[in-house]
Design a protein around this motif. Sequence first.
Motif, short mmCIF file in Angstrom:
data_model
loop_
_atom_site.label_atom_id
_atom_site.label_comp_id
_atom_site.label_asym_id
_atom_site.label_seq_id
_atom_site.Cartn_x
_atom_site.Cartn_y
_atom_site.Cartn_z
N SER A 1 0.84 -1.19 0.00
CA SER A 1 0.00 0.00 0.00
C SER A 1 0.88 1.25 0.00
CB SER A 1 -0.90 -0.01 1.24
OG SER A 1 -1.84 1.04 1.19
N VAL A 2 0.23 2.41 -0.02
CA VAL A 2 0.93 3.68 0.15
C VAL A 2 0.14 4.55 1.12
CG1 VAL A 2 2.02 3.67 -2.13
CG2 VAL A 2 -0.18 4.77 -1.86
N SER A 3 0.85 5.32 1.93
CA SER A 3 0.17 6.23 2.85
C SER A 3 0.26 7.67 2.38
CB SER A 3 0.75 6.10 4.26
OG SER A 3 2.11 6.49 4.28
N LYS A 4 1.07 7.90 1.35
CA LYS A 4 1.18 9.23 0.77
C LYS A 4 1.46 9.08 -0.71
CE LYS A 4 3.71 13.55 0.80
NZ LYS A 4 4.70 14.41 1.45
N LEU A 5 0.78 9.89 -1.51
CA LEU A 5 1.02 9.94 -2.95
C LEU A 5 0.68 11.34 -3.41
CD1 LEU A 5 1.75 8.55 -5.61
CD2 LEU A 5 -0.61 7.76 -5.77
N SER A 6 1.69 12.09 -3.84
CA SER A 6 1.43 13.46 -4.27
C SER A 6 2.39 13.84 -5.40
CB SER A 6 1.58 14.44 -3.10
OG SER A 6 2.93 14.48 -2.66
N VAL A 7 1.99 14.87 -6.12
CA VAL A 7 2.82 15.39 -7.21
C VAL A 7 2.79 16.91 -7.16
CG1 VAL A 7 0.89 15.21 -8.85
CG2 VAL A 7 3.22 15.35 -9.72
N VAL A 8 3.97 17.50 -7.33
CA VAL A 8 4.10 18.96 -7.40
C VAL A 8 5.08 19.28 -8.52
CG1 VAL A 8 3.62 19.39 -4.96
CG2 VAL A 8 5.98 19.12 -5.71
N ASN B 1 0.12 -3.54 7.44
CA ASN B 1 -0.31 -2.88 8.68
C ASN B 1 -0.26 -1.36 8.59
OD1 ASN B 1 -0.73 -5.37 10.02
ND2 ASN B 1 1.49 -5.52 10.34
N GLY B 2 0.10 -0.83 7.42
CA GLY B 2 0.18 0.62 7.26
C GLY B 2 1.48 1.21 7.75
N ASN B 3 2.46 0.38 8.07
CA ASN B 3 3.75 0.87 8.53
C ASN B 3 4.64 1.25 7.34
OD1 ASN B 3 3.19 0.31 11.30
ND2 ASN B 3 3.58 -1.85 10.87
N PRO B 4 5.31 2.39 7.42
CA PRO B 4 6.22 2.77 6.34
C PRO B 4 7.31 1.72 6.17
CG PRO B 4 5.87 4.61 7.84
CD PRO B 4 5.27 3.40 8.49
N HIS C 1 -4.54 22.06 -25.54
CA HIS C 1 -5.24 22.16 -24.27
C HIS C 1 -4.27 22.06 -23.09
CE1 HIS C 1 -4.71 17.94 -25.23
NE2 HIS C 1 -4.79 17.68 -23.96
N ALA C 2 -4.74 22.53 -21.97
CA ALA C 2 -4.00 22.36 -20.73
C ALA C 2 -4.12 20.90 -20.30
CB ALA C 2 -4.57 23.28 -19.66
N LYS C 3 -3.26 20.49 -19.39
CA LYS C 3 -3.29 19.10 -18.93
C LYS C 3 -3.13 19.08 -17.42
CE LYS C 3 -2.96 15.39 -20.96
NZ LYS C 3 -4.05 14.52 -21.38
N ALA C 4 -4.05 18.37 -16.76
CA ALA C 4 -3.91 18.08 -15.34
C ALA C 4 -3.30 16.69 -15.24
CB ALA C 4 -5.26 18.13 -14.64
N ILE C 5 -2.21 16.59 -14.51
CA ILE C 5 -1.44 15.35 -14.45
C ILE C 5 -1.47 14.77 -13.04
CG2 ILE C 5 0.89 14.38 -14.68
CD1 ILE C 5 1.35 16.53 -16.85
N GLY C 6 -1.77 13.49 -12.97
CA GLY C 6 -1.78 12.75 -11.72
C GLY C 6 -0.75 11.63 -11.77
N VAL C 7 -0.85 10.71 -10.81
CA VAL C 7 0.14 9.65 -10.67
C VAL C 7 -0.55 8.31 -10.45
CG1 VAL C 7 2.12 8.85 -9.30
CG2 VAL C 7 1.71 11.29 -9.56
N LEU C 8 0.06 7.27 -11.00
CA LEU C 8 -0.37 5.89 -10.77
C LEU C 8 0.82 5.13 -10.21
CD1 LEU C 8 -2.08 3.29 -11.10
CD2 LEU C 8 -1.28 3.22 -13.48
N VAL C 9 0.61 4.44 -9.08
CA VAL C 9 1.64 3.59 -8.48
C VAL C 9 1.06 2.20 -8.31
CG1 VAL C 9 3.05 3.18 -6.42
CG2 VAL C 9 2.69 5.50 -7.22
N THR C 10 1.81 1.21 -8.78
CA THR C 10 1.42 -0.18 -8.59
C THR C 10 2.40 -0.80 -7.61
OG1 THR C 10 0.56 -0.27 -10.84
CG2 THR C 10 0.98 -2.38 -9.75
N THR C 11 1.91 -1.27 -6.49
CA THR C 11 2.78 -1.81 -5.44
C THR C 11 3.41 -3.13 -5.89
OG1 THR C 11 1.05 -3.08 -4.35
CG2 THR C 11 1.33 -0.77 -3.66
N ALA C 12 4.40 -3.57 -5.15
CA ALA C 12 5.09 -4.82 -5.46
C ALA C 12 4.16 -6.02 -5.41
CB ALA C 12 6.27 -5.03 -4.51
N LYS C 13 3.13 -5.96 -4.59
CA LYS C 13 2.17 -7.07 -4.48
C LYS C 13 0.95 -6.89 -5.38
CE LYS C 13 4.15 -9.88 -1.72
NZ LYS C 13 4.45 -11.24 -2.12
N GLY C 14 0.93 -5.82 -6.19
CA GLY C 14 -0.11 -5.71 -7.19
C GLY C 14 -1.14 -4.61 -7.07
N PRO C 15 -1.63 -4.25 -5.87
CA PRO C 15 -2.64 -3.19 -5.82
C PRO C 15 -2.10 -1.87 -6.40
CG PRO C 15 -2.52 -4.31 -3.72
CD PRO C 15 -1.36 -4.79 -4.54
#
Length: 145
Positions: free
Chosen positions: A6-13, A43-46, A110-124
Amino acid sequence: MADWTSVSKLSVVLETGEQQCETEADAKGRIGVVISIQPTDDNGNPIEVDATTLNDKTSLIDYVDESEIPLRNASITQDWSYEKASSPEVKKGRTPQLRFEVYHSKDPVHAKAIGVLVTTAKGPSYYSSLNGTYHSSVRIRPVTS
């Protein structure tokens, strides 16, 4: 070692720390973006994930419709594309950050709003998009000189 599930933080600047910018429409644009990702276990641990794995498992997407933004191919014209950092670094004890370069064609319509996709090592997969778990994005707007 715990599995990355999982991830507990995902951001782009933007590399300037801002969320939006304008760029000249009549020149090939290149805009630096910084992606912050905090990998976690069941367990949500970093947990620590090496920079190469993070880089391989992260891509840029359209913030609104979640379509993939293609990797840059200099031999073809692409409205929007990006390159990943050639040698990403992760500082021990800090939230990992990756740096990508976003490009636009000479005449994007056109302008573009850009986000992020992360695929964890276990697949989600986790999205920073309009309908994703996270909502961070950058907005790049080409303008005529």
